[in-house]
Design a protein around this motif. Structure first.
Motif, PDB file in Angstrom:
ATOM      1  N   GLY A 191      18.445   4.563  -5.935  1.00 33.95           N
ATOM      2  CA  GLY A 191      18.911   5.706  -6.693  1.00 33.95           C
ATOM      3  C   GLY A 191      17.956   6.177  -7.762  1.00 33.95           C
ATOM      4  O   GLY A 191      18.382   6.635  -8.831  1.00 33.95           O
ATOM      5  N   VAL A 192      16.655   6.052  -7.510  1.00 33.17           N
ATOM      6  CA  VAL A 192      15.647   6.525  -8.458  1.00 33.17           C
ATOM      7  C   VAL A 192      14.673   7.434  -7.716  1.00 33.17           C
ATOM      8  O   VAL A 192      14.579   7.410  -6.487  1.00 33.17           O
ATOM      9  N   SER A 193      13.934   8.227  -8.460  1.00 36.21           N
ATOM     10  CA  SER A 193      13.047   9.215  -7.846  1.00 36.21           C
ATOM     11  C   SER A 193      11.826   8.562  -7.212  1.00 36.21           C
ATOM     12  O   SER A 193      11.441   7.427  -7.539  1.00 36.21           O
ATOM     13  N   LEU A 194      11.191   9.308  -6.326  1.00 35.08           N
ATOM     14  CA  LEU A 194       9.943   8.843  -5.723  1.00 35.08           C
ATOM     15  C   LEU A 194       8.865   8.683  -6.791  1.00 35.08           C
ATOM     16  O   LEU A 194       8.075   7.734  -6.752  1.00 35.08           O
ATOM     17  N   HIS A 195       8.823   9.618  -7.754  1.00 35.99           N
ATOM     18  CA  HIS A 195       7.842   9.509  -8.839  1.00 35.99           C
ATOM     19  C   HIS A 195       8.034   8.193  -9.599  1.00 35.99           C
ATOM     20  O   HIS A 195       7.058   7.520  -9.953  1.00 35.99           O
ATOM     21  N   SER A 196       9.285   7.835  -9.834  1.00 29.94           N
ATOM     22  CA  SER A 196       9.569   6.604 -10.552  1.00 29.94           C
ATOM     23  C   SER A 196       9.120   5.386  -9.748  1.00 29.94           C
ATOM     24  O   SER A 196       8.575   4.425 -10.307  1.00 29.94           O
ATOM     25  N   LEU A 197       9.332   5.420  -8.441  1.00 28.25           N
ATOM     26  CA  LEU A 197       8.911   4.298  -7.601  1.00 28.25           C
ATOM     27  C   LEU A 197       7.385   4.185  -7.525  1.00 28.25           C
ATOM     28  O   LEU A 197       6.846   3.078  -7.523  1.00 28.25           O
ATOM     29  N   VAL A 198       6.706   5.323  -7.478  1.00 25.87           N
ATOM     30  CA  VAL A 198       5.239   5.301  -7.483  1.00 25.87           C
ATOM     31  C   VAL A 198       4.738   4.705  -8.801  1.00 25.87           C
ATOM     32  O   VAL A 198       3.820   3.866  -8.815  1.00 25.87           O
ATOM     33  N   TYR A 199       5.361   5.147  -9.890  1.00 23.22           N
ATOM     34  CA  TYR A 199       4.983   4.621 -11.206  1.00 23.22           C
ATOM     35  C   TYR A 199       5.212   3.109 -11.260  1.00 23.22           C
ATOM     36  O   TYR A 199       4.394   2.357 -11.805  1.00 23.22           O
ATOM     37  N   ARG A 211       0.874  -1.176   0.000  1.00 23.70           N
ATOM     38  CA  ARG A 211       0.000   0.000   0.000  1.00 23.70           C
ATOM     39  C   ARG A 211       0.908   1.222   0.000  1.00 23.70           C
ATOM     40  O   ARG A 211       2.084   1.138   0.355  1.00 23.70           O
ATOM     41  N   MET A 212       0.357   2.349  -0.418  1.00 25.95           N
ATOM     42  CA  MET A 212       1.210   3.521  -0.582  1.00 25.95           C
ATOM     43  C   MET A 212       1.804   3.963   0.752  1.00 25.95           C
ATOM     44  O   MET A 212       1.096   4.199   1.717  1.00 25.95           O
ATOM     45  N   ASP A 213       3.121   4.064   0.789  1.00 25.26           N
ATOM     46  CA  ASP A 213       3.859   4.433   1.988  1.00 25.26           C
ATOM     47  C   ASP A 213       5.054   5.278   1.548  1.00 25.26           C
ATOM     48  O   ASP A 213       6.098   4.745   1.155  1.00 25.26           O
ATOM     49  N   LEU A 214       4.910   6.601   1.601  1.00 22.49           N
ATOM     50  CA  LEU A 214       5.960   7.486   1.115  1.00 22.49           C
ATOM     51  C   LEU A 214       7.252   7.361   1.927  1.00 22.49           C
ATOM     52  O   LEU A 214       8.348   7.506   1.388  1.00 22.49           O
ATOM     53  N   ALA A 215       7.130   7.103   3.225  1.00 20.14           N
ATOM     54  CA  ALA A 215       8.322   6.937   4.049  1.00 20.14           C
ATOM     55  C   ALA A 215       9.131   5.739   3.568  1.00 20.14           C
ATOM     56  O   ALA A 215      10.364   5.789   3.485  1.00 20.14           O
ATOM     57  N   ARG A 216       8.443   4.660   3.246  1.00 22.17           N
ATOM     58  CA  ARG A 216       9.112   3.463   2.741  1.00 22.17           C
ATOM     59  C   ARG A 216       9.746   3.741   1.379  1.00 22.17           C
ATOM     60  O   ARG A 216      10.889   3.340   1.115  1.00 22.17           O
ATOM     61  N   LEU A 217       9.020   4.442   0.513  1.00 20.68           N
ATOM     62  CA  LEU A 217       9.550   4.753  -0.810  1.00 20.68           C
ATOM     63  C   LEU A 217      10.755   5.680  -0.713  1.00 20.68           C
ATOM     64  O   LEU A 217      11.687   5.581  -1.520  1.00 20.68           O
ATOM     65  N   ALA A 218      10.738   6.584   0.276  1.00 18.82           N
ATOM     66  CA  ALA A 218      11.890   7.478   0.465  1.00 18.82           C
ATOM     67  C   ALA A 218      13.131   6.671   0.833  1.00 18.82           C
ATOM     68  O   ALA A 218      14.249   6.989   0.407  1.00 18.82           O
ATOM     69  N   GLU A 219      12.955   5.609   1.634  1.00 15.50           N
ATOM     70  CA  GLU A 219      14.078   4.733   1.968  1.00 15.50           C
ATOM     71  C   GLU A 219      14.591   4.025   0.717  1.00 15.50           C
ATOM     72  O   GLU A 219      15.801   3.924   0.487  1.00 15.50           O
ATOM     73  N   LEU A 220      13.660   3.537  -0.101  1.00 13.26           N
ATOM     74  CA  LEU A 220      14.033   2.823  -1.321  1.00 13.26           C
ATOM     75  C   LEU A 220      14.718   3.751  -2.315  1.00 13.26           C
ATOM     76  O   LEU A 220      15.600   3.324  -3.068  1.00 13.26           O
ATOM     77  N   ASP A 243       7.068  18.950  -2.539  1.00 17.41           N
ATOM     78  CA  ASP A 243       8.287  19.326  -3.252  1.00 17.41           C
ATOM     79  C   ASP A 243       9.018  20.467  -2.556  1.00 17.41           C
ATOM     80  O   ASP A 243       8.422  21.487  -2.219  1.00 17.41           O
ATOM     81  N   GLY A 244      10.314  20.267  -2.315  1.00 14.92           N
ATOM     82  CA  GLY A 244      11.122  21.283  -1.659  1.00 14.92           C
ATOM     83  C   GLY A 244      11.274  21.089  -0.173  1.00 14.92           C
ATOM     84  O   GLY A 244      12.147  21.702   0.458  1.00 14.92           O
ATOM     85  N   GLN A 245      10.442  20.248   0.423  1.00 13.06           N
ATOM     86  CA  GLN A 245      10.555  19.982   1.846  1.00 13.06           C
ATOM     87  C   GLN A 245      11.657  18.942   2.101  1.00 13.06           C
ATOM     88  O   GLN A 245      12.038  18.195   1.200  1.00 13.06           O
ATOM     89  N   PRO A 246      12.191  18.910   3.335  1.00 15.83           N
ATOM     90  CA  PRO A 246      13.264  17.947   3.652  1.00 15.83           C
ATOM     91  C   PRO A 246      12.874  16.524   3.253  1.00 15.83           C
ATOM     92  O   PRO A 246      11.790  16.052   3.572  1.00 15.83           O
ATOM     93  N   GLY A 247      13.768  15.886   2.534  1.00 16.70           N
ATOM     94  CA  GLY A 247      13.506  14.535   2.062  1.00 16.70           C
ATOM     95  C   GLY A 247      12.807  14.481   0.723  1.00 16.70           C
ATOM     96  O   GLY A 247      12.674  13.402   0.136  1.00 16.70           O
ATOM     97  N   PHE A 248      12.368  15.643   0.248  1.00 16.30           N
ATOM     98  CA  PHE A 248      11.641  15.688  -1.022  1.00 16.30           C
ATOM     99  C   PHE A 248      12.227  16.746  -1.958  1.00 16.30           C
ATOM    100  O   PHE A 248      11.539  17.286  -2.810  1.00 16.30           O
ATOM    101  N   THR A 249      13.493  17.054  -1.779  1.00 18.11           N
ATOM    102  CA  THR A 249      14.148  18.047  -2.624  1.00 18.11           C
ATOM    103  C   THR A 249      15.039  17.346  -3.646  1.00 18.11           C
ATOM    104  O   THR A 249      15.478  16.216  -3.445  1.00 18.11           O
ATOM    105  N   ALA A 250      15.289  18.041  -4.743  1.00 14.62           N
ATOM    106  CA  ALA A 250      16.179  17.505  -5.770  1.00 14.62           C
ATOM    107  C   ALA A 250      17.614  17.475  -5.240  1.00 14.62           C
ATOM    108  O   ALA A 250      18.006  18.322  -4.440  1.00 14.62           O
TER     109      ALA A 250
END
Length: 207
Positions: A108-116, A94-103, A140-147
């Motif tokens: 070495g791929v973006s969160l958008h790519s992992l969601v896709y 199930r969708m878990d952004l914290a888990r995806l951020a770890e992955l 976007d731009g917040q800690p953990g979600f910046t380029a």
């Protein structure tokens, strides 16, 4: 890519070509990929773009840039960077952004790519993916979600052309100015593309 004979070039932000195209690949004399990190200075997008262009070189001998080929290159890049059999056991059910951020940090791929990838592999619905993309835009731009700048990852920058020039300079005495003359370019542009500085004689004051 370079270790398999593909010449990769990253024009500097000052180069006019960097402002007009994200990336380009060709099989002309030998496989060549041009990446322009200045268009999107994000290591994750940079890697996906490189893999996308590799897909064109592998799949499309007669590249036309049509929508079908672009989708095929995207599918190649996704499987190349996150192989289904390897990453599936690690993706959340199930969708878990914290888990995806770890992955993201591991793969070495973006969160958008992992969601896709989650949607593509049937772990989440289209509606869930759409809501997640909206949430990512808000974060976007917040800690953990910046380029993350490509410049922070020196190993991801091309070095083959620079090494070739350094070898030619050592073995044949080739200089930046000589190469620039052959190419009908300015010495500054050659230095930028190679990532080298022309060696000048050291001046010493004699008293």
């Amino acid at each position: 890519m370079e270790s398999h004979g593909i010449v990769v070039v990253m024009p500097p932000a000052s180069d006019p070509s960097a402002a007009s195209v994200d990336a380009f690949s060709t099989r002309a004399a030998r496989p060549l990929v041009v990446l322009t990190a200045a268009r999107a200075d994000d290591i994750y997008r940079h890697r996906f773009t490189a893999a996308h262009e590799l897909g064109h070189l592998v799949l499309h001998a007669d590249a036309t840039g049509d929508s079908r080929q672009e989708k095929e290159a995207d599918a190649f890049a996704a499987e190349f960077l996150t192989p289904q059999d390897s990453i599936l056991p690690f993706l959340p059910g199930r969708m878990d952004l914290a888990r995806l951020a770890e992955l993201r940090g591991v793969w070495g791929v973006s969160l958008h790519s992992l969601v896709y990838r989650c949607r593509e592999l049937g772990l989440i619905s289209d509606a869930t993916a759409s809501r997640t993309y909206q949430r990512l835009r808000a974060l976007d731009g917040q800690p953990g979600f910046t380029a993350e700048s490509v410049s922070n990852f020196p190993g991801e920058r091309p070095s083959l052309l620079r090494q070739a020039f350094e070898l030619a300079a050592k073995e044949a005495g080739l200089s930046v100015s000589q190469l620039a003359h052959e190419l009908a370019w300015t010495s500054g542009r050659v230095q930028d593309l190679l990532g080298v500085q022309e060696q000048r004689p050291v001046l010493r004051l004699v008293q």
